[in-house]
Design a protein around this motif. Sequence first.
Motif, PDB file in Angstrom:
ATOM      1  N   THR A 111       0.850  -1.182   0.000  1.00  0.00           N
ATOM      2  CA  THR A 111       0.000   0.000   0.000  1.00  0.00           C
ATOM      3  C   THR A 111       0.888   1.234   0.000  1.00  0.00           C
ATOM      4  OG1 THR A 111      -0.158  -0.090   2.396  1.00  0.00           O
ATOM      5  CG2 THR A 111      -1.939  -1.126   1.164  1.00  0.00           C
ATOM      6  N   SER A 112       0.382   2.294  -0.546  1.00  0.00           N
ATOM      7  CA  SER A 112       1.118   3.553  -0.585  1.00  0.00           C
ATOM      8  C   SER A 112       1.098   4.188   0.800  1.00  0.00           C
ATOM      9  CB  SER A 112       0.484   4.496  -1.609  1.00  0.00           C
ATOM     10  OG  SER A 112       1.057   5.774  -1.517  1.00  0.00           O
ATOM     11  N   SER A 114       1.891   7.377   1.324  1.00  0.00           N
ATOM     12  CA  SER A 114       1.447   8.762   1.191  1.00  0.00           C
ATOM     13  C   SER A 114       0.038   8.911   0.617  1.00  0.00           C
ATOM     14  CB  SER A 114       2.426   9.547   0.324  1.00  0.00           C
ATOM     15  OG  SER A 114       2.485   8.989  -0.980  1.00  0.00           O
ATOM     16  N   ARG A 115      -0.466   7.849  -0.018  1.00  0.00           N
ATOM     17  CA  ARG A 115      -1.791   7.904  -0.644  1.00  0.00           C
ATOM     18  C   ARG A 115      -2.599   6.681  -0.233  1.00  0.00           C
ATOM     19  NH1 ARG A 115      -2.199   9.781  -6.436  1.00  0.00           N
ATOM     20  NH2 ARG A 115      -4.340   9.323  -5.884  1.00  0.00           N
ATOM     21  N   ASP A 117      -5.466   5.800  -0.806  1.00  0.00           N
ATOM     22  CA  ASP A 117      -6.407   5.332  -1.823  1.00  0.00           C
ATOM     23  C   ASP A 117      -5.733   4.472  -2.885  1.00  0.00           C
ATOM     24  OD1 ASP A 117      -4.950   7.579  -2.780  1.00  0.00           O
ATOM     25  OD2 ASP A 117      -6.508   8.011  -4.268  1.00  0.00           O
ATOM     26  N   MET A 118      -4.409   4.221  -2.729  1.00  0.00           N
ATOM     27  CA  MET A 118      -3.644   3.586  -3.792  1.00  0.00           C
ATOM     28  C   MET A 118      -2.707   2.517  -3.238  1.00  0.00           C
ATOM     29  SD  MET A 118      -1.082   5.602  -6.375  1.00  0.00           S
ATOM     30  CE  MET A 118       0.292   5.787  -5.265  1.00  0.00           C
ATOM     31  N   PRO A 149     -10.150   2.344   0.514  1.00  0.00           N
ATOM     32  CA  PRO A 149      -9.013   3.180   0.893  1.00  0.00           C
ATOM     33  C   PRO A 149      -8.859   3.308   2.398  1.00  0.00           C
ATOM     34  CG  PRO A 149     -10.260   4.218  -0.862  1.00  0.00           C
ATOM     35  CD  PRO A 149     -11.071   3.046  -0.380  1.00  0.00           C
TER      36      PRO A 149
END
Length: 153
Positions: A111-112, A114-115, A117-118, A149
């Motif tokens: 998983t990201s 910093s994001r 949702d991504m 997310p």
Amino acid sequence: MAKLYFEDFQPGHTAEYGPRVVTREEIIAFAAQYDPQPMHLDEAAGQKSLLGGLGASGWHSCGIMMRMICDGFILNSSSMGAGGVEEVNWLRPVRPGDSLTLRTTILDKRTSKSRPDMGIVRIRYEMMNAHGECVMTMVTPAMFGRRHPGAPS
């Protein structure tokens, strides 16, 4: 088919797409437009080169692979693009009449940070001709939207 999200990609999973037949005309047309080296334009020049005959530009092979990726699963996914390509290897010439198939293998995912949702999925692509010979490989970290997310991974 349900839309694919980050959560749907599991390390070790493989899939195959294709076949896609490459024509002499498209090899020459691509080369004339984007990579006009003689071995991509003319059989005789190709015979005198390391290719040993007319062969598609490696960049043309990349374009074919990308189309197979899009048709295979990207256009039905939450794809958010890719931050680059880790490696591309052109292993054998792509010849007129070659029937190409594409194998994808999910290498890993995360998983990201910093994001939320991504997520990032590292994918290895192998493009084979009808003889089962690998003509090209590519590894890329692809970004996909998450179904939920912020949920734990």
